[in-house]
Design an enzyme around this catalytic site. Structure first.
Site, PDB file in Angstrom:
ATOM      1  N   SER A  25      -1.222   0.494  -6.847  1.00 35.97           N
ATOM      2  CA  SER A  25      -0.429  -0.016  -7.968  1.00 35.97           C
ATOM      3  C   SER A  25      -1.281  -0.118  -9.226  1.00 35.97           C
ATOM      4  CB  SER A  25       0.111  -1.419  -7.653  1.00 35.97           C
ATOM      5  OG  SER A  25       1.027  -1.374  -6.609  1.00 35.97           O
ATOM      6  N   HIS A  56       4.304   3.268  -8.791  1.00 41.03           N
ATOM      7  CA  HIS A  56       3.817   4.398  -8.015  1.00 41.03           C
ATOM      8  C   HIS A  56       4.654   5.630  -8.346  1.00 41.03           C
ATOM      9  CE1 HIS A  56       1.079   2.425  -5.224  1.00 41.03           C
ATOM     10  NE2 HIS A  56       1.951   1.479  -5.025  1.00 41.03           N
ATOM     11  N   HIS A  78       3.968   2.004   2.302  1.00 42.07           N
ATOM     12  CA  HIS A  78       3.479   0.741   2.857  1.00 42.07           C
ATOM     13  C   HIS A  78       4.216   0.422   4.149  1.00 42.07           C
ATOM     14  CE1 HIS A  78       2.917   0.579  -1.524  1.00 42.07           C
ATOM     15  NE2 HIS A  78       1.841  -0.128  -1.271  1.00 42.07           N
ATOM     16  N   TYR A  80       5.369  -2.342   4.931  1.00 39.78           N
ATOM     17  CA  TYR A  80       6.501  -3.246   4.698  1.00 39.78           C
ATOM     18  C   TYR A  80       7.785  -2.522   4.281  1.00 39.78           C
ATOM     19  CZ  TYR A  80       5.148  -2.936  -0.315  1.00 39.78           C
ATOM     20  OH  TYR A  80       4.819  -2.496  -1.557  1.00 39.78           O
ATOM     21  N   GLU A  81       7.677  -1.230   3.901  1.00 38.19           N
ATOM     22  CA  GLU A  81       8.888  -0.546   3.441  1.00 38.19           C
ATOM     23  C   GLU A  81       9.879  -0.325   4.577  1.00 38.19           C
ATOM     24  OE1 GLU A  81       8.014   2.788   0.639  1.00 38.19           O
ATOM     25  OE2 GLU A  81       6.016   1.877   0.621  1.00 38.19           O
ATOM     26  N   ALA A 108      -4.164  -2.834  -5.261  1.00 31.62           N
ATOM     27  CA  ALA A 108      -4.126  -4.103  -5.987  1.00 31.62           C
ATOM     28  C   ALA A 108      -4.183  -5.197  -4.938  1.00 31.62           C
ATOM     29  CB  ALA A 108      -2.837  -4.200  -6.787  1.00 31.62           C
ATOM     30  N   MET A 203      -1.485  -5.637   1.014  1.00 30.13           N
ATOM     31  CA  MET A 203      -0.436  -5.140   1.913  1.00 30.13           C
ATOM     32  C   MET A 203      -0.599  -3.650   2.214  1.00 30.13           C
ATOM     33  SD  MET A 203       2.702  -6.909  -0.145  1.00 30.13           S
ATOM     34  CE  MET A 203       2.591  -8.587  -0.779  1.00 30.13           C
ATOM     35  N   SER A 204      -1.783  -3.107   2.020  1.00 30.67           N
ATOM     36  CA  SER A 204      -1.932  -1.648   2.184  1.00 30.67           C
ATOM     37  C   SER A 204      -3.318  -1.306   2.721  1.00 30.67           C
ATOM     38  CB  SER A 204      -1.728  -0.960   0.823  1.00 30.67           C
ATOM     39  OG  SER A 204      -2.785  -1.271  -0.060  1.00 30.67           O
ATOM     40  N   ASN A 227      -4.544 -10.958  -9.065  1.00 29.17           N
ATOM     41  CA  ASN A 227      -4.208 -12.389  -9.043  1.00 29.17           C
ATOM     42  C   ASN A 227      -5.142 -13.109  -8.084  1.00 29.17           C
ATOM     43  OD1 ASN A 227      -2.262 -10.728  -7.146  1.00 29.17           O
ATOM     44  ND2 ASN A 227      -2.571 -12.709  -6.177  1.00 29.17           N
ATOM     45  N   HIS A 239       5.329  -9.273  -8.482  1.00 24.73           N
ATOM     46  CA  HIS A 239       4.888  -7.883  -8.671  1.00 24.73           C
ATOM     47  C   HIS A 239       4.650  -7.596 -10.159  1.00 24.73           C
ATOM     48  CE1 HIS A 239       4.062  -3.822  -7.474  1.00 24.73           C
ATOM     49  NE2 HIS A 239       4.977  -3.341  -8.304  1.00 24.73           N
TER      50      HIS A 239
END
Ligand code: HPA
Length: 266
Positions: A25, A56, A78, A80-81, A108, A203-204, A227, A239
């Protein structure tokens, strides 16, 4: 060879990049630094994901950075998708099949290090997989039993440290904890991750690292801190915040990767 690899070879007259790069990201701009670029949309490549995340693109950019032939993946899938930990399997295997010996991953992330505030860069030296899943589920054969010690190539890490010093960039180092997402972590989960030894959360990346090591590729990975992790600052996580804070870190990562590719990676 994967079907996607055959398409790439055909479209590029047998181009054989040595380094694959996955842009996270806010890092998409790096693709503009690729010279003599040949761009292939993911929709033309079997098994490449149409990414659903804002920030993306979904294209593979093949060309040169410095002296190095590269394949840059602008956009990743990802876990989570769709709940599929192997979502990047075809991408990593295709990069290997077309010639890549090294995979550079960017993302990120939230920081657990007080000294690494938004805009900082953390080079990963290890990870903790908190999801309980593997991209190698359903594989057969012995190559699935991947040795994950020193997964993040020590010699590339040393090179990046030197490059950072030479360029006046503060390069933090640490352990990345992979959470499944897409929700952010709770403050209690972050306290747990800190206790376990994590320095960054995201998350990746971890699935790609596992797939790349299975394919005997060298791996380097860097997180842009967008963050402070949950509970560590008063700013709400979103996000939008990730995208807003990515630029400063992205510029540093771009400098580091470009300099790495101008030197020798072997
Ligand atoms: N947690 C998980 N993933 C992230 C974060 C975070 O705080 N920031 C950017 N990606």
């Amino acid at each position: 060879m994967t079907d996607a690899a055959k398409v790439i070879k055909k479209k590029t007259n047998g181009f054989a990049p040595k380094v694959g790069i996955v842009l996270g990201s806010g890092l998409g701009g790096f693709a503009d630094a690729v010279e003599d670029a040949h761009v292939i949309g993911y929709e033309e490549l079997d098994g490449f994901p149409p990414s659903g995340v804002h920030g993306h693109a979904s294209r593979l950019v093949l060309g040169r950075v410095g002296q190095t032939d590269v394949a840059v993946c602008q956009g990743r899938a990802h876990y989570y998708e769709h709940g599929n930990p192997a979502a990047m399997k075809e991408v990593v295997r295709t990069l290997k099949a077309i010639g890549c010996e090294t995979l550079i991953l960017t993302n990120a992330a939230g920081s657990l290090l007080e000294e690494a505030q938004p805009g900082a860069v953390i080079m990963l030296n290890d990870h903790i997989n908190l999801t309980g899943v593997s991209p190698l589920f359903n594989e057969t054969g012995n190559s699935r039993f991947v040795d994950m010690v020193d997964a993040y190539d020590p010699s590339i890490r040393t090179k990046l440290e030197t490059i950072a010093k030479d360029n006046g960039i503060t390069l933090h180092q640490g352990v990345y904890a992979w959470f499944c997402g897409p929700h952010f972590e709770t403050a209690a989960e972050i306290r747990m991750a800190k206790t376990l030894g994590a320095d960054a959360v995201g998350m990746s990346t971890v699935p790609e690292v596992i797939l790349a090591r299975e394919a005997s590729m060298k791996v380097a990975a860097m997180s842009i801190v967008t963050n402070m992790a949950a509970g560590m600052s008063t700013t709400a996580l979103s996000h939008e915040q990730t995208m807003d804070n990515a630029a400063e870190g992205a510029a540093k990562v771009q400098t580091l990767i470009t300099a790495l590719l101008e030197g020798s990676l072997s």
